[in-house]
Design a protein around this motif. Structure first.
Motif, short mmCIF file in Angstrom:
data_model
loop_
_atom_site.label_atom_id
_atom_site.label_comp_id
_atom_site.label_asym_id
_atom_site.label_seq_id
_atom_site.Cartn_x
_atom_site.Cartn_y
_atom_site.Cartn_z
N UNK A 14 -16.83 4.63 0.55
CA UNK A 14 -17.04 3.64 -0.49
C UNK A 14 -17.11 2.26 0.09
N UNK A 15 -17.70 1.35 -0.69
CA UNK A 15 -17.82 -0.03 -0.24
C UNK A 15 -16.49 -0.74 -0.39
N UNK A 16 -16.18 -1.67 0.51
CA UNK A 16 -14.94 -2.41 0.37
C UNK A 16 -15.05 -3.45 -0.72
N UNK A 17 -13.93 -4.07 -1.02
CA UNK A 17 -13.94 -5.19 -1.96
C UNK A 17 -13.88 -4.81 -3.41
N UNK A 18 -13.76 -3.52 -3.75
CA UNK A 18 -13.78 -3.11 -5.15
C UNK A 18 -12.40 -2.96 -5.75
N UNK A 19 -11.34 -2.95 -4.94
CA UNK A 19 -10.00 -2.69 -5.46
C UNK A 19 -9.16 -3.95 -5.45
N UNK A 20 -8.41 -4.15 -6.54
CA UNK A 20 -7.47 -5.26 -6.67
C UNK A 20 -6.12 -4.63 -6.92
N UNK A 21 -5.23 -4.74 -5.96
CA UNK A 21 -3.94 -4.05 -6.00
C UNK A 21 -2.84 -5.07 -6.27
N UNK A 22 -1.92 -4.73 -7.19
CA UNK A 22 -0.85 -5.63 -7.60
C UNK A 22 0.49 -4.95 -7.39
N UNK A 23 1.47 -5.68 -6.89
CA UNK A 23 2.82 -5.12 -6.74
C UNK A 23 3.38 -4.75 -8.10
N UNK A 24 4.35 -3.84 -8.11
CA UNK A 24 4.90 -3.35 -9.36
C UNK A 24 5.56 -4.45 -10.17
N UNK A 25 6.09 -5.50 -9.51
CA UNK A 25 6.71 -6.59 -10.24
C UNK A 25 5.73 -7.70 -10.59
N UNK A 26 4.47 -7.55 -10.22
CA UNK A 26 3.46 -8.54 -10.57
C UNK A 26 3.50 -9.83 -9.79
N UNK A 27 4.24 -9.89 -8.69
CA UNK A 27 4.38 -11.13 -7.93
C UNK A 27 3.21 -11.38 -7.00
N UNK A 28 2.70 -10.34 -6.35
CA UNK A 28 1.62 -10.49 -5.38
C UNK A 28 0.50 -9.50 -5.69
N UNK A 29 -0.68 -9.86 -5.22
CA UNK A 29 -1.84 -8.97 -5.31
C UNK A 29 -2.63 -9.11 -4.02
N UNK A 30 -3.53 -8.18 -3.79
CA UNK A 30 -4.37 -8.23 -2.60
C UNK A 30 -5.70 -7.57 -2.90
N UNK A 31 -6.71 -8.04 -2.21
CA UNK A 31 -8.04 -7.46 -2.32
C UNK A 31 -8.82 -7.79 -1.06
N UNK A 32 -9.99 -7.15 -0.92
CA UNK A 32 -10.95 -7.55 0.09
C UNK A 32 -11.93 -8.50 -0.57
N UNK A 33 -11.97 -9.73 -0.10
CA UNK A 33 -12.80 -10.77 -0.72
C UNK A 33 -14.11 -10.91 0.05
N UNK A 34 -15.20 -11.22 -0.65
CA UNK A 34 -16.49 -11.36 0.04
C UNK A 34 -16.61 -12.72 0.72
N UNK A 35 -17.30 -12.72 1.85
CA UNK A 35 -17.66 -13.94 2.57
C UNK A 35 -19.07 -13.73 3.11
N UNK A 36 -20.05 -14.05 2.27
CA UNK A 36 -21.42 -13.72 2.62
C UNK A 36 -21.62 -12.22 2.56
N UNK A 37 -22.05 -11.64 3.68
CA UNK A 37 -22.23 -10.19 3.75
C UNK A 37 -21.00 -9.49 4.32
#
Length: 426
Positions: free
Chosen positions: A16-39
């Protein structure tokens, strides 16, 4: 807070292509994703518990490849999972001034053809992270972050598994959707301390039954099953440890739309019917929006999604505010807050539930245990019980102080075999 990643774990490998998932900690304090920068794509951490959300880029020495996954931990570090040939490597990323620090954790090798490994949703507590390796005959749960000596093999489950829902606040009980060779999909519970597997969701003998969401506070379960309409999956709800049939509300069927639940309102102890559930709706023309539904109601409230919404990502506060992350050119890191209308009031919920709240078809016959309000149905002659694994009762936790009540996690019950579980309702 209750949060859900945009995509459940997949068994399809790393194509699968990267950058499609947005993951959040169970307490909602932090999140992470793969962000685009051009290609290219690079890891990005979001901080959500401050006055304003903000993002910190965590670029490495080179862009990330397809199949890369990221997941935040409660201390602000970000776990990254990369695939290098047959090796799945894991590292922790953290900001170091202008650069990015990286702490290698080890690797898991999957040599069997067709075996894929993906991260499971963020675990309660945010200290540990887990992954699911799916082979042709069995699936293995791995501890990939938070252990003492690198990745650790915890439990093996016969059959191909998918999903991954946490049932308790301790991060011990993990629900997986298991499909044995040639058989239907059924949800099972893996006790990560003992390595034991127990049945959880079994509505009909030949139905595909999946657990989509669970809230440990109220015990509310959101499921998908084709039991009421063979060959067509429908959304239903139940309560963990209850003995009543699963309900399949008619209002959760939206013509020409795909309906995907992604978050449950937490903190509603002993009141699962009042929990707000956030739904993602995908229309026939590629448009997506948000809907909110409560088990006590008989309709959904449709709400517009913010521009740039990371579709399928979001979390509830205990007060019933839905927080939706979005990213646009003007606002690369933003969170929109929506307050859902309550619809029917709690005072009306008993009338709604007594009427069934499930449309013309009502609850599934011979269904499994799930919560519903109203008068109990008349029991029919029960079928002889089938042998199942014994499930130990959970120990109740005494209140910390007199006069206070703390939530108690109900031990998963083999629902189809629970006492009085096989009821016929009208």
């Amino acid at each position: 807070m209750t949060a859900c990643a945009i995509e459940p774990p997949s068994t399809g490998g790393a194509d699968g292509a990267p950058g499609t998932a947005f993951s959040v900690t169970a307490d909602g304090a932090y999140a992470a994703r793969l962000a685009p920068a051009g290609d290219c794509w690079f890891p990005e951490r979001w901080t959500l518990d401050g006055p304003e959300p903000y993002a910190v880029p965590l670029p490495g020495n080179q862009p990330e490849e397809p199949g890369t996954e990221v997941q935040p931990l409660s201390d602000g570090r970000v776990l990254i999972h990369r695939l290098v040939e047959h090796r799945h490597t894991f590292s922790l990323l953290y900001p170091t001034g202008p650069g990015t620090g990286e702490l290698p954790l080890g690797a898991v090798e999957c040599h069997e053809p067709g075996t894929g490994l993906t991260l499971l949703p963020p675990a309660p507590g945010g200290v540990r992270a887990y992954a699911l390796a799916v082979g042709s005959r069995s699936s293995v749960v791995w501890l990939v972050a938070g252990g003492a000596f690198g990745p650790e093999r915890l439990a093996e489950v016969p059959g191909r598994c998918s999903g991954g829902i946490w049932l308790d606040r301790a991060g011990r009980m993990l629900a997986l959707d298991r499909q044995p060779a040639g058989g239907p999909v059924k949800t099972v519970v893996v006790d990560l301390e003992r390595g034991e597997v127990s049945p959880l969701l079994q509505i009909a003998a030949g139905s595909d039954d999946r657990l989509l969401l669970a809230d440990p506070d109220s015990g509310l379960l959101i499921i998908s099953s084709d039991a009421p309409s063979p060959g067509r999956e429908r959304l239903g709800w139940g309560v963990l440890g209850s003995l009543l049939p699963v309900r399949f509300p008619e209002c959760l069927r939206v013509p020409d739309c795909a309906v995907t639940p992604f978050a449950i309102q937490p903190g509603q102890v002993l009141m699962p019917e009042n929990c707000a559930v956030a739904l993602r709706l995908d229309g026939p023309y590629g448009n997506s929006w948000v809907a909110v539904w409560r088990p006590a109601g008989r309709r959904t409230s449709h709400l517009p999604a913010p521009a740039g919404w990371l579709a399928g990502a979001g979390l509830w506060t205990r007060d019933g505010v839905l927080r939706l992350p979005y990213a646009t050119e003007e606002t690369p890191c933003g969170v929109a807050e929506l307050t859902a209308p309550r619809g029917e009031t709690a005072a009306d919920s008993s009338t709604v539930a007594a009427a069934g709240g499930a449309g013309p078809e009502g609850p599934v016959r011979d269904g499994t245990a799930a919560g519903a309000l109203g008068a109990p149905p008349e029991p029919a002659e029960p079928d002889p019980p089938k042998p199942v694994e014994r499930v130990e009762p959970v120990e109740r936790v005494e209140p910390a102080e007199p006069g206070t009540v703390e939530p108690v996690m109900a031990r998963p019950v083999p629902l189809q075999q629970a006492p009085l579980g096989r009821l016929v309702t009208n």
